[in-house]
Design an enzyme around this catalytic site. Structure first.
Site, short mmCIF file in Angstrom:
data_model
loop_
_atom_site.label_atom_id
_atom_site.label_comp_id
_atom_site.label_asym_id
_atom_site.label_seq_id
_atom_site.Cartn_x
_atom_site.Cartn_y
_atom_site.Cartn_z
N ASP A 174 17.33 -30.41 55.03
CA ASP A 174 17.05 -30.63 56.45
C ASP A 174 15.97 -29.71 57.02
OD1 ASP A 174 18.91 -32.79 57.04
OD2 ASP A 174 20.46 -31.34 56.54
N GLY A 222 13.26 -28.07 54.98
CA GLY A 222 11.99 -28.32 54.31
C GLY A 222 11.56 -29.77 54.26
N ASN A 280 12.06 -30.52 58.95
CA ASN A 280 11.73 -29.60 60.04
C ASN A 280 12.85 -29.55 61.09
OD1 ASN A 280 9.33 -28.40 59.34
ND2 ASN A 280 8.03 -29.85 60.44
N GLY A 306 14.00 -27.46 63.03
CA GLY A 306 13.69 -26.88 64.34
C GLY A 306 13.03 -27.88 65.27
N TYR A 354 23.77 -36.52 61.94
CA TYR A 354 24.51 -35.26 62.01
C TYR A 354 24.01 -34.35 63.11
CZ TYR A 354 28.15 -33.87 58.74
OH TYR A 354 29.36 -33.67 58.14
N GLU A 355 24.91 -33.50 63.64
CA GLU A 355 24.51 -32.40 64.51
C GLU A 355 24.83 -31.08 63.81
OE1 GLU A 355 25.14 -35.15 66.16
OE2 GLU A 355 23.53 -35.10 67.65
N HIS A 413 27.51 -29.36 52.52
CA HIS A 413 26.36 -28.86 53.28
C HIS A 413 26.11 -27.43 52.84
CE1 HIS A 413 26.95 -32.07 56.44
NE2 HIS A 413 28.19 -31.96 56.00
CO CO Z 1 29.60 -33.27 56.50
#
Ligand code: CO
Length: 642
Positions: A299, A301, A304, A306, A383-384, A436
């Site tokens: 997420d 590379g 981005n 940010g 996703y958050e 994750h």
């Molecule tokens: Co999950």
């Protein structure tokens, strides 16, 4: 070259993030000098951080060079360039072609990739087979292509598809499984549609908005008020609170960055961290089904993270007296973007700080704990991710990751039980098992740059002369002399952690002043096979702890350009096997959150926490929160028993 009166003169510190005006100017300079056209895409532009030596030597009022760093993709031939743009000189001072890499997928490519799919007759046919005629109902997410040795040379996405059903506004409830669309993101055209067979699209609603849903009763108001304002002070991007001082920055790649974190100890600010940020993430999925097995997004590379930060204007992400910071970035076209309220700063009551009740004197001393929270939240498609850094009065710094949003879904069809995931309804909707992994780069400078690192665990003493009664155990520290020795996994059973100490300063018992890195949540290792493609790319996730000697350009645990890259980053950095003792060391912690999906994670997932902490261990001579004043107001100081 002479210093000119450019906007750079406005920045008061070498680490101050670029302003909107500076970003606009930097883009203008590089556009003009390099003759950039509409097919050039900006995959990030941010402050080019000055060398650490220069920052540490900086004193208020000193002049400094102001530079921007940009990654630019030339869509004409798919080549990637890194540009350093001097705002001080008004010129591009460095323009470097980086061969055989793919910059992160930018937000515009989400929309354009979706549009390209919808225009493809092959894609339309695949959806028609599944009963979907109306392309307006279709959502396509540009999943990263990975590196499997079969798709070299093109900028690709292996895009996945969902559909909207009626009014539930949650396409992730309706996955089009077994369908992968390979899209060339430079040509923005469908290369190939892989259709592995129709699976009925689950139709049950995945609505999570109120939509008339009855809400529970009984919640009385709980007001958080700070009538005298917050206890922190802000000066530009410098923050001071309860003896802590630090600066914040924000990059498209990493999101929030903490700089020059120090703690005021008797009037002297003692350095703790030079720089701390997320360095990379990877989310490997465990399902071998055709549409699922290549899901392993990086997420940072590849996307981005940010640049995907929420603007916290909507909703109540923070409570109390809040101060927000905007994040200034560029969009793919290079236009400056001001993400309003991307970073939230506020303080919270953190429960009990310390207490003792003297049962003989019948007196009590109690202190509340307060924490300063600096945070941002990014939405990566479904996703958050919440990134929260908590500072405490007792010298502790905590990272608290909050995982929420919508799980990535698949469909197996009615009356089928998925082997590698959890069924979420009777329509065959399921959430595949996944993990994750976030890696944090922590450039610790404890009382200065010269530090050393120990692995610390507790062990029982073998029975014998040293343990005649069988009760003996002790904490054992092992010096990590080189990078090859500084690679470990967590071990909760032996209370393993890592201590980073100054080689210069000592505490009142003559021991080096130190901090330790401690897991704050369960950690886990990846389950992918060592010879799998993802293992080569996510090597950083195979150890929880790594340490390197400081290098300004070693910043990303999976390498500078992980998108479609076979593998780079930390495992390569440590091949240098540099010595660590008495050096400027950087610690890297991999935080794994294991996600065996639950029914309760649907349709939107309750926050799951994953974190670690940095805590003083002999850095101070006693409890540094001893001087926190007793609580006032409605608390009863006198805790005498009735
Ligand atoms: Co999950």
């Amino acid at each position: 070259m002479a210093m000119t009166e450019r906007p750079a003169a406005l920045a008061d510190h070498p680490l101050a993030p670029l302003t909107l005006e500076e970003v606009r100017e930097a883009v203008g300079i590089v556009r003009e000098e390099r003759d950039l056209g509409p097919r050039h895409r900006f995959a990030g532009l941010t402050l080019n951080e000055p060398p650490k030596e220069d920052v540490l030597a900086f004193e208020d009022g000193d002049a400094f060079e102001r530079e921007a760093f940009a990654v630019i993709l030339d869509g004409n031939d798919g080549s990637t360039y890194e540009a350093v743009i001097s705002l001080t000189q008004g010129a591009v001072t460095s323009w470097t072609h980086v061969p055989n890499v793919q910059p992160p997928i930018v937000l515009e490519e989400f929309d354009e990739c979706e549009a390209a799919c919808k225009e493809s007759p092959e894609f339309q046919e695949a959806l028609r087979k599944r009963g979907i005629e109306d392309m307006d109902r279709v959502l396509v997410d540009p999943w990263s292509a990975g590196s499997y040795g079969d798709e070299e040379g093109r900028r690709l996405s292996r895009a996945l598809t969902w559909v909207y059903v009626e009014d539930d506004h949650n396409a992730y409830a309706h996955p089009v499984d077994n369908l992968v669309t390979i899209v060339d993101l430079n040509e923005m055209e469908v290369v190939r549609v892989e259709d592995h067979g129709v699976v009925p699209i689950p139709l049950e609603s995945g609505a999570y908005e109120p939509n008339g849903r009855p809400t529970r009763a009984g919640l009385k108001p709980l007001e958080i008020t700070q009538p005298e304002g917050p206890s922190f002070e802000i000066d530009g991007h410098e923050i001071r609170w309860q003896k802590w001082s630090f600066r914040i920055g924000f990059t498209p790649r990493e999101g929030l960055v903490l700089y020059t974190v120090g703690y005021d100890d008797g009037g002297r600010v003692r350095p703790v961290l030079y720089r701390a940020s997320l360095s990379e993430m990877v989310v490997p999925y465990g399902d071998p089904r055709p549409g699922q097995w290549r899901k392993n997004a990086f997420d940072a590379g590849e996307y981005n993270v940010g640049a995907l930060a929420n603007s916290l204007e909507l909703g109540c992400d923070c409570l109390g007296e809040i101060r927000y910071f905007d994040a200034v970035m560029v969009n793919g076209a290079g236009d400056p973007v001001q993400n309003k309220n991307a970073v939230c700063l506020h303080e919270e009551d953190a429960g009990l700080g310390w207490k003792h009740y003297d049962m003989r004197a019948d007196t009590a001393e109690v202190r509340r704990s307060r924490r300063l929270v600096v945070s941002f939240i990014a939405t990566v498609a479904n996703y958050e991710y919440g990134f929260y850094w908590n500072f405490y009065q007792d010298g502790t710094i905590e990272f608290d990751g909050k995982l929420t949003g919508i799980v990535s879904t698949g469909a197996v069809g009615p009356d089928v039980k998925p082997t590698h995931g959890q069924l979420l309804n009777k329509d065959g909707l399921y959430g595949p098992i996944h993990q994750h992994f976030m890696n944090f780069r922590l450039d610790l400078d404890l009382d200065g740059r010269d530090n050393r690192i120990y692995e610390v665990h507790t062990e029982a003493v073998p029975p014998g002369d040293a343990n005649p009664r069988g009760n003996a155990y002790l904490s054992k520290s092992t010096l990590l002399e080189r990078e090859s020795e500084a690679q470990h996994t967590v071990d909760a059973m032996s209370a393993r952690h890592w201590r980073v100490e100054s080689t210069e300063t000592t505490n009142k018992v003559g021991e080096p002043c130190a901090y330790r890195l401690i897991p704050l949540s369960a950690n886990v290792l990846p389950f992918f096979q060592p010879d799998s493609a993802v293992a080569g790319r996510a090597g950083f996730a195979t150890r929880h702890f790594w340490a390197t000697r400081f290098s300004q350009d070693e910043r990303h645990a999976a390498g500078t350009y992980p998108n479609q890259n076979p593998g780079d980053g930390l495992p390569k950095y440590v091949e240098q096997d540099r010595p660590l003792e008495g050096e400027d060391v950087v610690v890297w912690y991999t935080l794994g959150a294991h996600h065996v999906v639950r029914l309760e994670d649907w349709p939107v997932m309750p926050v799951q926490h994953a974190g670690f902490k940095l805590e003083p261990v002999g850095f101070f001579d006693e409890n540094p929160a001893l001087d926190v004043p007793p609580p006032e107001g409605h608390c009863h100081h006198d805790a005498r028993r009735a």
